[in-house]
Design an enzyme around this catalytic site. Structure first.
Site, PDB file in Angstrom:
ATOM      1  N   TRP B 325       0.837  -1.211   0.000  1.00 42.18           N
ATOM      2  CA  TRP B 325       0.000   0.000   0.000  1.00 42.18           C
ATOM      3  C   TRP B 325       0.868   1.257   0.000  1.00 42.18           C
ATOM      4  O   TRP B 325       0.522   2.271  -0.566  1.00 42.18           O
ATOM      5  CB  TRP B 325      -0.912  -0.019   1.237  1.00 42.18           C
ATOM      6  N   HIS B 326       2.039   1.152   0.654  1.00 41.81           N
ATOM      7  CA  HIS B 326       2.897   2.325   0.792  1.00 41.81           C
ATOM      8  C   HIS B 326       3.532   2.741  -0.524  1.00 41.81           C
ATOM      9  O   HIS B 326       3.924   3.896  -0.667  1.00 41.81           O
ATOM     10  CB  HIS B 326       3.989   2.076   1.828  1.00 41.81           C
ATOM     11  N   GLY B 327       3.672   1.836  -1.435  1.00 42.89           N
ATOM     12  CA  GLY B 327       4.251   2.267  -2.700  1.00 42.89           C
ATOM     13  C   GLY B 327       4.546   1.136  -3.642  1.00 42.89           C
ATOM     14  O   GLY B 327       4.600  -0.036  -3.245  1.00 42.89           O
TER      15      GLY B 327
END
Lengths: 307, 485
Positions: B325-327
């Site tokens: 989700w962070h990247g």
């Protein structure tokens, strides 16, 4: 509600006074490149990176060449901001007076200013000057430069105030002519260590990770062509410590021949015959003030003889 | 616009005054003003992305309305699928298209069948990971009949676009935030002053802690091959504080700003670096995201029920998806995986719900054992943060190699940036101040909750914090780290 608004307004006023006072006292003494954004337009310029920023004192050139009206201003900054690029080219146009003619331009060059760092740059896509203050601040002739202070000044504003109050004698003193005077006395022991560290850095990092940039080279050409229409242009390779010079020559053996080619093509002079052992560098490639003055004097003589 | 920017300093008072003096008599006007202000706030980055948030809001609003009217399970499922497809679809395209395309191509190349794929120049809309999850939670909760769908389109749009938490959270649940838009807000002096304190504390964490750490961290990470192992470790530690100061600072500003308008947002950080184990850390770090994944992914997968192997699978899925989700980078996936590895022993030996209370609840100082636990947990997170910060797996590996092989126990080297200026490590004094303050405020709702102190003490604290921000706040103009997610 009124009590809240009143209190917040009071606190806000205190904040505003603090920050406004910084705008007033900010004069570049404690922010080395701030003056580049506040100085007025000029007709004659010194261009390049931090070697020129610290290495060329325009006052000596102005005096030697008797430049009263078209006084030279040092618009060299750092390798990040003022390597040859679209950003620097636009800034140069902004710093020059509109009707500049028969002026003097000294473009200092070195292999790094026409190279990119492959770790963080991609040719035609991403460059180190992208997003820098020189890229973002369009008006670079405004004093005070609020845009720079608010959006681009890296360090703390209060730091400016504290340093002013303490009135410390900074070792690097920005001059009104754009030169950054490195006011350090020659210290063999200290300088030897700094140079050794720099040699390691240049050998193990820079010369491995940097590579020649066609885009930067083309911008150097564009800048030469642009300035040729407005006066005399000289290309100068500022001397560095012999060990650094050796690393640079190994990194880009064709550098001098490229510069000689440009000089011949555009009918300019390329000055690179300086004895690097004549000068003192506090870190191997930046001149201390006394050496910068001597070097500038030698350079001014060469320009004078050429004229 | 950033919270720590000149534009926001102008924007916020204008919206505040309009909200309380012009639109305060009518709830629809209040909400409409919030929508307009939020769209201006969001559009300041790039006006083109307004269309995405408007479209996403419209789809989820209509899906909600339809879910309220349809009872047949199949039709309800189709509606839910529509909402999920739109939200996850946007997220996948804007955030992950290039990642999947390149990984796909690399996989084919690895197996000797090189292919080339078109890499698109896609700009990631700010905050997309946050608001899509927020609206998705609404659709899912309405589908599960946990909340009633709303027919108040203005309230719903205001809920989705609410500017304090739009671009970097906290990711609010509709059941908590949406009802607050149904009621007219009346100015609450104590809530507003509490909000201002939280904003001030958030600014301190961002510009004094995070931005000062960033000066050192960025220089080291940009030249890690030339640094000593101890310097690399120090940069890792500073990055841990940078990301904490940045993200929790932003959350504090968001929550504080919301309070100015009469809203209460959820707590997003609860002193994570005082955690005694990794399980506790994940109960205290980015609470809105981890609880979102718990409720909408972990529990539907079975949670901690069933066979051990299934529970372990669920834990790994959660952490890896959370990392992803962070990247769009393998480093984030590896970071998630690493945290799952840390969590595993606690899960296997049923120690993951051991430290549920506040640390040192009846003591002024932690015990030696607690200090050891805190330090160990912190160092584990530092290792993971180094992976998080690296640009690639290769860089992370190289960083660790240099860290452990190159003079790890020597004094860290001095780091200089332009003009040979030494980057000061005075930030450690500020980190110490922050930790001490957080420690002694650990029982409070939030760290800056000082309303019970005498007025002169409070004012002194405000002036002290402001002085620190003014004198030491590095204004490197770095955006909040979590904006890139």
């Amino acid at each position: 509600m009124k009590k809240f608004v009143y209190k917040i307004s009071l606190y806000g006023l205190i904040c505003f006074i603090c920050y406004a006072s910084v705008c007033i006292i900010a004069n570049g003494s404690y922010s080395p490149i701030y003056n580049k954004f506040t100085s007025p337009k000029h007709e004659s310029l010194v261009l390049g990176t931090s070697r020129a920023f610290m290495g060329i004192n325009p006052s000596i050139i102005n005096k030697k060449l008797n430049l009263k009206e078209k006084r030279v201003y040092n618009f060299a900054i750092t390798e990040v901001q003022s390597s040859f690029s679209r950003v620097y080219f636009e800034a140069i146009k902004c710093k020059l007076k509109e009707d500049t003619k028969e002026s003097l331009f000294i473009i200092t060059v070195d292999p790094w200013s026409i190279s990119i760092d492959t770790r963080s740059e991609i040719e035609n896509e991403k460059y180190r000057e992208d997003g820098s203050s020189l890229d973002k601040v369009k008006n670079i002739n405004q004093n005070p430069n609020i845009n720079y202070l608010i959006y681009n000044y890296s360090l703390s504003w209060g730091d400016l105030l504290v340093k002013k109050i303490k009135d410390e004698h900074p070792k690097r003193i920005p001059q009104a002519n754009g030169w950054l005077k490195v006011d350090i006395q020659y210290d063999s022991l200290l300088f030897t260590k700094e140079i050794a560290d720099k040699v390691v850095f240049f050998t193990s990092s820079k010369s491995i990770n940097y590579t020649f940039s066609y885009v930067r080279y083309n911008y150097l050409i564009k800048i030469i062509e642009y300035l040729k229409e407005r006066g005399s242009v000289y290309i100068v390779r500022i001397p560095v410590h012999s060990k650094i010079k050796q690393i640079e020559n190994e990194y880009m053996p064709v550098f001098d021949s490229k510069m000689n080619f440009l000089a011949k093509k555009y009918n300019l002079k390329y000055f690179n015959e300086f004895n690097c052992n004549d000068y003192h560098y506090f870190d191997g490639h930046h001149l201390i003030a006394e050496s910068a003055n001597r070097f500038t004097s030698e350079l001014a003589c060469k320009i004078f003889e050429d004229k | 616009m950033l919270f720590n920017s000149f534009e926001f300093i102008i924007f916020l008072p204008i919206v505040f005054l309009l909200y309380w003096f012009v639109t305060n008599k009518n709830i629809n006007r209040q909400n409409t003003l919030l929508i307009m202000a939020s769209y201006i706030f969001y559009g300041w980055w790039d006006w083109r992305f307004l269309s995405l948030i408007v479209f996403s809001s419209l789809v989820d609003y209509l899906v909600g309305v339809q879910l309220g009217e349809k009872n047949k399970p199949k039709k309800r499922k189709v509606l839910l699928l529509l909402s999920v497809s739109v939200n996850i679809g946007f997220l996948s395209f804007f955030k992950y298209y290039n990642f999947f395309a390149e990984s796909f191509a690399e996989a084919f190349t690895f197996f000797g069948q090189p292919i080339s794929v078109e890499r698109l120049k896609i700009i990631l809309p700010v905050g997309i990971s946050f608001y899509t999850f927020q609206t998705l939670s609404y659709s899912i909760d309405v589908y599960k009949k946990k909340i009633a769908p709303t027919k108040d389109i203005i309230s719903f749009f205001a809920f989705v676009s609410f500017f304090p938490q739009l671009v970097a959270g906290p990711i609010e649940r509709a059941s908590q935030l949406l009802p607050q838009f149904y009621k007219k807000r009346n100015f609450d002096y104590s809530l507003a002053t509490d909000g201002m304190r939280q904003i001030l504390w958030g600014i301190f964490k961002k510009v004094v802690i995070a931005d000062n750490c960033a000066l050192y961290v960025n220089e080291v990470f940009n030249s890690y091959q030339d640094q000593l192992g101890s310097t690399l470790l120090l940069a890792g530690v500073l990055f841990a504080f940078q990301i904490y100061g940045d993200f929790s600072g932003y959350s504090d500003i968001a929550i504080g700003t919301a309070k100015l308008f009469g809203f209460k947002l959820m707590k997003n950080f609860s002193l994570p670096y005082f955690s005694r184990d990794i399980a506790e850390f994940w109960r205290r770090w980015h609470i809105s995201l981890s609880s979102w994944f718990r409720d909408y992914l972990y529990i539907p997968l079975g949670g901690s029920k069933g066979r051990k192997i299934k529970v372990i699978r669920n834990v790994f899925v959660i952490f890896i998806v959370s990392g992803f989700w962070h990247g769009a980078n393998w480093t984030f996936i590896l970071w998630g995986f690493l945290n799952a590895i840390y969590f595993l022993p606690l899960l296997i030996f049923k120690q993951n719900r051991k430290n549920m209370d506040i640390i040192g609840v009846n003591a002024n100082f932690p015990t030696l054992k607690e200090l050891f636990q805190i330090t160990l947990t912190f160092m584990l997170t530092v290792i993971a943060w180094i992976v998080f910060r690296a640009q690639s797996i290769k860089e992370a590996y190289s960083y660790f190699k240099h860290m452990f092989w190159e003079n790890l126990f020597n004094h860290p080297g001095q780091i200089r940036f332009f003009f040979n200026e030494l980057i000061s490590l005075q930030v450690f004094y500020f980190i110490f101040i922050m930790l001490v303050f957080e420690w002694f405020q650990r029982g409070k709702e939030h760290t800056s909750e000082v309303s019970k102190l005498p007025a002169w003490v409070r004012r002194l604290l405000y002036l002290l914090v402001f002085a620190l921000v003014f004198i030491f706040g590095a204004t490197e103009k770095s955006e909040f780290i979590y904006f890139q997610f």
